[in-house]
Design a protein around this motif. Sequence first.
Motif, short mmCIF file in Angstrom:
data_model
loop_
_atom_site.label_atom_id
_atom_site.label_comp_id
_atom_site.label_asym_id
_atom_site.label_seq_id
_atom_site.Cartn_x
_atom_site.Cartn_y
_atom_site.Cartn_z
N LEU A 91 -15.22 0.34 -13.37
CA LEU A 91 -14.88 1.60 -13.19
C LEU A 91 -13.38 1.74 -13.79
CD1 LEU A 91 -15.22 4.39 -12.44
CD2 LEU A 91 -14.60 3.87 -9.76
N SER A 92 -12.32 0.56 -13.27
CA SER A 92 -11.31 0.57 -13.79
C SER A 92 -11.03 0.33 -15.26
CB SER A 92 -10.51 -0.87 -13.06
OG SER A 92 -10.49 -0.94 -11.68
N GLY A 93 -11.97 -0.29 -16.04
CA GLY A 93 -11.77 -0.33 -17.32
C GLY A 93 -12.11 0.77 -18.05
N LEU A 94 -13.12 1.67 -17.52
CA LEU A 94 -13.19 3.14 -18.00
C LEU A 94 -12.00 4.10 -17.72
CD1 LEU A 94 -15.47 5.08 -19.02
CD2 LEU A 94 -16.12 5.52 -16.70
N LEU A 99 -7.35 6.92 -20.38
CA LEU A 99 -6.04 7.30 -20.56
C LEU A 99 -5.46 6.86 -21.82
CD1 LEU A 99 -3.37 8.19 -19.11
CD2 LEU A 99 -2.95 5.97 -18.14
N ALA A 100 -6.03 5.76 -22.26
CA ALA A 100 -5.48 5.44 -23.59
C ALA A 100 -5.95 6.17 -24.71
CB ALA A 100 -6.29 3.92 -23.85
N VAL A 101 -7.00 6.76 -24.59
CA VAL A 101 -7.46 8.06 -25.58
C VAL A 101 -6.70 9.03 -25.48
CG1 VAL A 101 -9.46 9.61 -26.06
CG2 VAL A 101 -9.74 7.21 -25.51
N PHE A 102 -6.30 9.62 -24.37
CA PHE A 102 -5.20 10.47 -24.22
C PHE A 102 -4.05 10.28 -24.73
CE2 PHE A 102 -7.40 12.05 -20.11
CZ PHE A 102 -8.21 12.79 -20.71
N VAL A 103 -3.44 9.11 -24.66
CA VAL A 103 -2.15 8.63 -25.14
C VAL A 103 -2.37 8.62 -26.87
CG1 VAL A 103 -0.44 6.91 -25.51
CG2 VAL A 103 -1.47 7.63 -23.26
N SER A 180 -5.22 0.22 -24.45
CA SER A 180 -6.67 -0.04 -24.94
C SER A 180 -6.89 -1.25 -24.97
CB SER A 180 -6.78 0.27 -26.25
OG SER A 180 -6.54 1.63 -26.62
N VAL A 181 -5.92 -2.38 -24.83
CA VAL A 181 -6.33 -4.02 -24.67
C VAL A 181 -6.47 -4.05 -23.32
CG1 VAL A 181 -5.24 -6.13 -24.64
CG2 VAL A 181 -4.83 -4.48 -26.75
N ASN A 182 -5.56 -3.51 -22.29
CA ASN A 182 -5.91 -3.55 -20.98
C ASN A 182 -7.50 -3.01 -20.67
OD1 ASN A 182 -5.45 -3.46 -17.96
ND2 ASN A 182 -5.24 -1.31 -18.16
N ALA A 183 -7.90 -2.09 -21.21
CA ALA A 183 -9.30 -1.55 -20.88
C ALA A 183 -10.46 -2.60 -21.16
CB ALA A 183 -9.53 0.04 -21.46
N LEU A 184 -10.10 -3.22 -22.37
CA LEU A 184 -11.06 -4.41 -22.85
C LEU A 184 -10.76 -5.45 -21.81
CD1 LEU A 184 -10.77 -4.13 -26.79
CD2 LEU A 184 -12.51 -3.27 -25.31
N SER A 185 -9.67 -5.63 -21.63
CA SER A 185 -9.45 -7.18 -20.54
C SER A 185 -10.38 -7.00 -19.38
CB SER A 185 -8.05 -7.07 -20.12
OG SER A 185 -7.62 -6.23 -19.15
N TYR A 186 -10.72 -5.91 -18.83
CA TYR A 186 -11.55 -5.69 -17.47
C TYR A 186 -13.16 -6.34 -18.02
CZ TYR A 186 -8.32 -2.75 -15.18
OH TYR A 186 -7.43 -2.42 -14.42
#
Length: 445
Positions: A91-94, A99-103, A180-186
Amino acid sequence: MTTDARTRPFRALGIRNFRQFAAGQVVSVAGTWMMVVAQDWLVLELTGNSATALGTVTALQFTPMLLFTLHGGRLADRYDKRALLLAANLLSGLLALLLAVFVLTGTAGLTDVHVFAFCLGMVNAVEVPTRMAFVGELVPPELLPNASALSAAYFNVARVAGPAAAGLLLTVLGTGWVMSVNALSYLATVVALRRIRPGELYRTARAPGRTRVTDGLRYVRGRPDLMIPFALVAGVGLFGLNFQLTLPLLAKTVFHTDASSFGLLTTVFAAGSLTAAFLTTARTARPSARLVTVSALVFGVMEAAVGWATGYPAVVVLLFLTGGASVYFAQAANHRIQLGSDPLYRGRVLALYTLILQGSTPLGALMVGYVAEARGARSAFVVGGLASLGTGLVALCLRAGRSGPGPLDLTGDSHGACTGRTPGSRAAAADQRDPVRRDHGDPSR
């Protein structure tokens, strides 16, 4: 300190399950700290360097900790911790990906950051106490102090690597790609949790009947030896541990640095934290109340000194020392609380620890943000340090200097601390995999 502790600071990594978990956490937490830097930088850019706006975002992220962490600890004591952590990290990754997409699409505004911060705080209200309690299931009881210290160490390894990488990537690629990198790190933690062998976990039998938050609070209230560290964590956490707010303000409003220099200040602070975390890997016994209190006093002096320092080099050195003092205090308090708690209540006890340490952040962030807005970032460090120092002095007056117990009693002390069992037969392993007793009632209560 034993010879074995001095010569084998990484001995908990000999346990396969802990080794898998630690590897995934290093990657995931590094991504999280990249996100912290990127989010703070985005807020400052959107608001023209507003300390109040940054404090509001910090408060929104930690408010759910204040409201729901005790229930998160209850879930950790009742359900399978591994399953809870899998769900929380997915859920945290999602959330980070959205937010990355919005930015990246140029549509992100301050409201989007507010929503993301609050939702992530909701997830963390369950994830943080569950993760802390899960360490006690990954290793045998005699390795719990070392595993806890190594957890702080890998957290701070990531805390060094994450901001340094974020400072570079913010300059080269921009905020959205860092997120985006943070999202993948999860995914690193998700993979590690999937590779953990449930039959090799060191689980205790669940208490009969319903698992209630009030039972955990009643347990802590009946433990006078836990009250002083909880009080110290409350005072220091409220006033002193607001570096997510004060560090970017120091970098941007006092020294007028760019993103890479901001990353350097955060990295220096984290390097001191990492040094202290490695020092605590030698711990084999429950720390005394005196040690917890003195470490709070030292932290208060160091933080106030950062605010009084005038030159950039002096601030860099003092931030290193302050980072070390903050982690040494937090680890001493954590170990005194965790190593003195019955495993049946450990999720709820650590939830209370998390609630006090991080749940106080919304109030602290707003107060420190107001001080920084009115008197400057340096004043925020001075006020936070002096308040932490005062908390430690009050604890001394309350006779917090009584020494704690001696070496860790692995068979269980009078309070049931640090008891546990090793993986048993095939039938026991099957019992361990049962994620929840069916007669515990409504999980929402």
